[in-house]
Design a protein around this motif. Structure first.
Motif, PDB file in Angstrom:
ATOM      1  N   VAL A  23      29.622 147.144  51.049  1.00  0.00           N
ATOM      2  CA  VAL A  23      30.929 147.742  51.283  1.00  0.00           C
ATOM      3  C   VAL A  23      30.734 149.021  52.081  1.00  0.00           C
ATOM      4  O   VAL A  23      30.011 149.924  51.658  1.00  0.00           O
ATOM      5  N   HIS A  24      31.401 149.087  53.228  1.00  0.00           N
ATOM      6  CA  HIS A  24      31.374 150.280  54.067  1.00  0.00           C
ATOM      7  C   HIS A  24      32.418 151.269  53.547  1.00  0.00           C
ATOM      8  O   HIS A  24      33.573 150.890  53.331  1.00  0.00           O
ATOM      9  N   LEU A  25      32.017 152.514  53.362  1.00  0.00           N
ATOM     10  CA  LEU A  25      32.933 153.581  52.947  1.00  0.00           C
ATOM     11  C   LEU A  25      33.157 154.484  54.148  1.00  0.00           C
ATOM     12  O   LEU A  25      32.210 155.078  54.666  1.00  0.00           O
ATOM     13  N   SER A  34      38.648 154.596  53.486  1.00  0.00           N
ATOM     14  CA  SER A  34      38.788 153.194  53.869  1.00  0.00           C
ATOM     15  C   SER A  34      37.573 152.434  53.349  1.00  0.00           C
ATOM     16  O   SER A  34      36.447 152.923  53.390  1.00  0.00           O
ATOM     17  N   TYR A  35      37.828 151.210  52.876  1.00  0.00           N
ATOM     18  CA  TYR A  35      36.795 150.341  52.330  1.00  0.00           C
ATOM     19  C   TYR A  35      36.766 149.084  53.189  1.00  0.00           C
ATOM     20  O   TYR A  35      37.798 148.458  53.380  1.00  0.00           O
ATOM     21  N   GLU A  36      35.583 148.722  53.682  1.00  0.00           N
ATOM     22  CA  GLU A  36      35.486 147.524  54.523  1.00  0.00           C
ATOM     23  C   GLU A  36      34.334 146.648  54.054  1.00  0.00           C
ATOM     24  O   GLU A  36      33.236 147.138  53.805  1.00  0.00           O
ATOM     25  N   ILE A  37      34.622 145.355  53.958  1.00  0.00           N
ATOM     26  CA  ILE A  37      33.605 144.358  53.653  1.00  0.00           C
ATOM     27  C   ILE A  37      33.628 143.364  54.805  1.00  0.00           C
ATOM     28  O   ILE A  37      34.661 142.751  55.065  1.00  0.00           O
ATOM     29  N   TYR A  61      30.299 158.673  56.554  1.00  0.00           N
ATOM     30  CA  TYR A  61      30.127 157.248  56.256  1.00  0.00           C
ATOM     31  C   TYR A  61      28.985 156.997  55.282  1.00  0.00           C
ATOM     32  O   TYR A  61      27.944 157.654  55.327  1.00  0.00           O
ATOM     33  N   ALA A  62      29.187 156.035  54.382  1.00  0.00           N
ATOM     34  CA  ALA A  62      28.131 155.544  53.496  1.00  0.00           C
ATOM     35  C   ALA A  62      28.367 154.057  53.280  1.00  0.00           C
ATOM     36  O   ALA A  62      29.435 153.523  53.609  1.00  0.00           O
ATOM     37  N   CYS A  63      27.371 153.391  52.720  1.00  0.00           N
ATOM     38  CA  CYS A  63      27.468 151.956  52.479  1.00  0.00           C
ATOM     39  C   CYS A  63      26.895 151.655  51.095  1.00  0.00           C
ATOM     40  O   CYS A  63      25.852 152.193  50.723  1.00  0.00           O
ATOM     41  N   VAL A  64      27.584 150.799  50.342  1.00  0.00           N
ATOM     42  CA  VAL A  64      27.129 150.363  49.027  1.00  0.00           C
ATOM     43  C   VAL A  64      26.644 148.925  49.178  1.00  0.00           C
ATOM     44  O   VAL A  64      27.404 148.053  49.605  1.00  0.00           O
ATOM     45  N   VAL A  65      25.375 148.677  48.832  1.00  0.00           N
ATOM     46  CA  VAL A  65      24.731 147.383  49.045  1.00  0.00           C
ATOM     47  C   VAL A  65      24.351 146.777  47.693  1.00  0.00           C
ATOM     48  O   VAL A  65      23.648 147.419  46.906  1.00  0.00           O
ATOM     49  N   ALA A  66      24.800 145.571  47.431  1.00  0.00           N
ATOM     50  CA  ALA A  66      24.456 144.883  46.188  1.00  0.00           C
ATOM     51  C   ALA A  66      22.941 144.668  46.111  1.00  0.00           C
ATOM     52  O   ALA A  66      22.318 144.291  47.102  1.00  0.00           O
ATOM     53  N   LYS A  67      22.368 144.893  44.938  1.00  0.00           N
ATOM     54  CA  LYS A  67      20.937 144.641  44.755  1.00  0.00           C
ATOM     55  C   LYS A  67      20.637 143.151  44.751  1.00  0.00           C
ATOM     56  O   LYS A  67      19.624 142.719  45.280  1.00  0.00           O
TER      57      LYS A  67
END
Length: 141
Positions: A109-111, A96-99, A52-58
């Motif tokens: 966005v959760h990866l 899977s992509y989850e917002i 799991y990883a997460c992409v966070v908007a700055k």
């Protein structure tokens, strides 16, 4: 009670000055990479699924449609770059992509790399320090 059921509390969280991510004044905890308009977080603690990883908007936005033009395109490029790095390391059958944003209303966005026997929903998965190093390297390339 979910935060959004209390209108005042929810509106305070939605504002940049009330956002727990923005109040930190920098990258979220467990940030392993800084991309063009986002940070990638991944830690050693409990995970919903291994890899799991997460992409966070700055920048503080709640919804992806609040991004415009080049920033919008750059955010999705960051998400895809991070997903590819996760896939390189985790080798999932499907990403899977989850917002959500219903707990922390700041775009992220959760990866979730999914595959047979991944244990999703059965308890906390763990990541080794070596897996975290491999993910950092994949993001850097």
């Amino acid at each position: 009670m979910p935060a959004w059921e209390d209108e005042g509390r929810w509106q305070a969280l939605r504002r940049q000055d009330g956002c727990p991510i923005c109040r930190r004044g920098g990258p979220p905890p467990d940030t392993i990479a800084e991309l063009s308009v986002s940070w990638v977080t991944a830690g050693l603690g409990a995970l919903p699924v291994r890899g799991y990883a997460c992409v966070v908007a700055k920048r503080h936005v709640v919804e992806p449609y609040e991004l415009e033009g080049e920033e919008r395109a750059a955010f999705w490029e960051d998400v895809l770059r991070a997903a590819e790095a996760v896939a390189t390391v985790a080798r999932p059958a499907k990403m899977s992509y989850e917002i959500h944003g219903n707990t922390v209303p700041h775009l992220h966005v959760h990866l979730l790399p999914r595959g047979p026997g991944d244990g999703f929903g059965e308890g906390a998965a763990r990541r080794t320090p070596e897996e975290l190093d491999a993910l950092r390297a994949a993001l850097a390339s």
